[in-house]
Scaffold this active site. Structure first.
Site, PDB file in Angstrom:
ATOM      1  N   ASP A   1       0.974  -1.197  -0.062  1.00 38.49           N
ATOM      2  CA  ASP A   1      -0.013   0.071  -0.006  1.00 38.49           C
ATOM      3  C   ASP A   1       0.804   1.231  -0.062  1.00 38.49           C
ATOM      4  O   ASP A   1       2.023   1.123   0.387  1.00 38.49           O
ATOM      5  CB  ASP A   1      -0.733   0.035   1.181  1.00 38.49           C
ATOM      6  CG  ASP A   1      -1.606   1.331   1.442  1.00 38.49           C
ATOM      7  OD1 ASP A   1      -2.436   1.686   0.498  1.00 38.49           O
ATOM      8  OD2 ASP A   1      -1.448   1.897   2.591  1.00 38.49           O
TER       9      ASP A   1
ATOM     10  N   ASP B   1      -0.299   5.207   1.048  1.00 39.24           N
ATOM     11  CA  ASP B   1      -0.605   6.285   1.890  1.00 39.24           C
ATOM     12  C   ASP B   1      -0.556   5.436   3.124  1.00 39.24           C
ATOM     13  O   ASP B   1      -1.474   4.605   3.344  1.00 39.24           O
ATOM     14  CB  ASP B   1      -1.978   7.200   1.568  1.00 39.24           C
ATOM     15  CG  ASP B   1      -1.615   7.834   0.374  1.00 39.24           C
ATOM     16  OD1 ASP B   1      -0.614   8.592   0.188  1.00 39.24           O
ATOM     17  OD2 ASP B   1      -2.487   7.764  -0.434  1.00 39.24           O
TER      18      ASP B   1
END
Length: 225
Positions: free
Chosen positions: A11, A13
């Site tokens: 991922d 953010d």
């Protein structure tokens, strides 16, 4: 080590990059442009990782679809303007670059990304970080259903030819870990992101430092060998 390739998917953010100031600022601008009060910080950080249309639907479920679409467009415009005005590269979490470089140098690993960002946003971020060639597969919100749907991970596996048992997903939210479970990929949670570590119940394990990641990955694959 193993002769077969394995895949580590990240991922962005809240996992690689601490972008909460930009996210909160863009949300504030988007809501102000629509004459609506912005949700509080906890609510906004709680939807980080979702595709924007799903995120807005959760933040303002009582608003009509047309207003939610205006908020999405306003957020994109505000975030893009922030990026253009920025004078420094986005802030990677401590230890991220060193460990990404370490993992990328291994012959038995491929690196990928699965993010709620748009293609434009991810490409701009990686360019700013000088990491355009770090990830061999990049899955973004433009081309998939929102997390926790497994589409991003299934596509990453198909693109790289890696089996689900030979992949791990690294993320900070329940959406990341639930997506991993839906794709039958092992999830490794990180404690420094936007969801509380105690919420990452679908993770095989949760790490507190980026420096712990290589060891965690190898231990998981040793357990499943």
């Amino acid at each position: 080590m193993t002769d077969r390739l394995r895949l580590v998917i990240f991922d962005v953010d809240g996992t690689l990059v601490d972008s909460q100031a930009s996210i909160l600022g863009a949300m504030a601008e988007a809501f102000a442009a629509c004459d609506l009060p912005a949700p509080d910080r906890a609510a906004i950080l709680g939807i980080v990782g979702l595709s924007l249309d799903h995120a807005m639907a959760r933040l303002v479920p009582d608003q009509p679809a047309a207003m939610q679409a205006r908020l999405v467009a306003g957020y994109k415009d505000a975030f893009h303007a922030q990026r253009l005005a920025a004078t420094a590269a986005p802030l990677l979490y401590p230890g991220a670059r060193a460990q990404l470089d370490r993992l990328a140098a291994r012959d038995d690993l491929l690196l990928g990304v699965a993010t709620g960002k748009s293609q434009r946003g991810l490409d701009a971020l990686l360019e700013a970080l000088g990491m355009e060639h770090t990830f061999v597969t990049r899955q973004v919100a433009d081309h998939h259903p929102s997390k926790p749907h497994p589409s991003m991970l299934l596509t990453a596996l198909a693109e790289t030819g890696v089996d689900a048992n030979d992949a791990v997903m690294i993320g900070d939210t329940t959406y990341d870990m639930d997506m991993a479970r839906a794709a039958r990929v092992t999830g490794i949670g990180v404690s420094w992101g936007y969801h509380a570590p105690t919420a990452l119940t679908a993770a095989r394990r949760v790490i507190d430092r980026f420096d712990d990641l290589p060891g965690a990955i190898d231990e998981i694959w040793e357990e499943t060998a």
